[in-house]
Design an enzyme around this catalytic site. Sequence first.
Site, PDB file in Angstrom:
ATOM      1  N   LYS A  99       0.788  -1.089  -0.067  1.00 38.43           N
ATOM      2  CA  LYS A  99       0.064   0.105   0.125  1.00 38.43           C
ATOM      3  C   LYS A  99       0.910   1.140  -0.049  1.00 38.43           C
ATOM      4  CE  LYS A  99      -4.284  -1.197   0.366  1.00 38.43           C
ATOM      5  NZ  LYS A  99      -5.572  -0.661  -0.465  1.00 38.43           N
ATOM      6  N   SER A 143       0.812  -9.926  -0.190  1.00 38.73           N
ATOM      7  CA  SER A 143       0.613  -8.346  -0.100  1.00 38.73           C
ATOM      8  C   SER A 143       0.668  -7.778   1.263  1.00 38.73           C
ATOM      9  CB  SER A 143      -0.927  -8.175  -0.615  1.00 38.73           C
ATOM     10  OG  SER A 143      -1.861  -8.739   0.404  1.00 38.73           O
TER      11      SER A 143
END
Length: 509
Positions: free
Chosen positions: A51, A305
């Site tokens: 992110k 992720s």
Amino acid sequence: MPHTYIKRILDARVYDVARETPVDYAELMSRRLDNHVWLKREDLQPVFSFKLRGAYNKMNRLSEEQRQRGVVAASAGNHAQGLAMAAQRMHVKATIVMPRTTPAIKVDAVRNRGARVVLHGDTFDEAAAHAAQLVEEKGMTYVHPFDDPDVIAGQGTVGMEIVRQHQQPLDAIFVPVGGGGLLAGVAAYVKYVWPQTKLIGVEPEDAACLKLALEKGRRARLSEVGLFADGCAVAQIGKETFRVIRKLVDEVITVSSDEMCAAIKDIFEDTRSIAEPAGALALAGIKSYVERTGVQGDNLLAIVSGANTNFDRLRYISERTEIGERREAVLSVTIPERAGSFREFCHVLGRRNITEFNYRYVDSGSAQVFVGLSVVPGGEDLATLLGHLEDSGYSALDLTDNEVAKLHVRYMVGGHAPADLDNERVYRVEFPERPGTLAKFLSGLGQRWNISMFHYRNHGSAFGRILVGVQVPPGDRREFEKVLDGIGYPYSDESDNPAYALYLGQRGD
């Protein structure tokens, strides 16, 4: 059109704070699945999540006037950390609205980077509504976690790195999906360079907003969102992300919480790193895809992720991994209430590894046993076991997919002893953890004394532990303990233990 993202991705400014993460070959998983499995290690970013890329790229595109007003975002944690780090680097004030359900490790990480944290609501959407209110009231600049072209382009640099690092086209890339920013960005770049590569999104089955949108042909909102994979707990796919995804992505797969837990273990065994549930989504998707299609020899890549999960959550994850691999089954079995019936039941189970055994005397007719035991993945072994139990006269119910049973009932089996239960003595026993030891213990007790309570759990350690209640008249106590001595396992008499009296013994004891 999605190809317009190529220039945005090439121009994205992310490496002031982000690093180019490696693509690692997962040797153990490749061998198990008979395919070549690769892991894109976004869990190795400074904030332990991809992110950071999108947040920093968006911050770079803001005007000086927009930065001066301060930035605000809603996030379940990973976007929050990325934006907090970006704002800290650029000396911009940041306010992050986070759901109250966000793991403490993420909340603390955001605060440690100098951002102001506001805890509001239980889901991302409730947090997002409050963030929008702050924009309206205080004129702050909103940085969306996924539904923004600059954020999507920042995430798309993950796809750019994959193409550069792997060099040869992959057969399929599996991408976790929350709001869709990572999938849209990766798909836009990879499909432009490797049009033959499949792009497959992976969602939690209880937060499958992309699957819902694809089925309806339009964006729709989930009525409820599961929170286990908090990094993907989004009720509605983004507008811009869906526009890109529906044109470029080949399919979407959903997986269960147990399958995510199993994938966390798989990643650990190959990398010695612990992914968060959302971080293991893509690998869980690969396993589901291979099982469904039967492909062999393909090059399959999963994006790991993130790795932001609370340490105490690992207890739950560890408990669910074997069920997620379909290597453990949970059964409820009715057995006759008579001396020796426990031993007979264990003999029917054979030399299977028993992971859990819960039993409490109820009446003189029959009793329910809650048992966890090892099975061979694939379903045939479990079906054979259930048939064998039925042929042996037992009524068995498969509770492996029953969430109430796994989350609650397995820890609540038992209760206070009935008033007509006489002469119960309670012993705590320890024994070496290997197949056959539980059956040896029960066989050693013989059929003279009735077992009235039994609890056993395997935690993967060198020793197993039992709490057992046995109806032993006062005159038999010395002889009974001689039998325990003969079995050879260390034990202690816990009949006077206050925890037993409070929760398991006869009321008033």
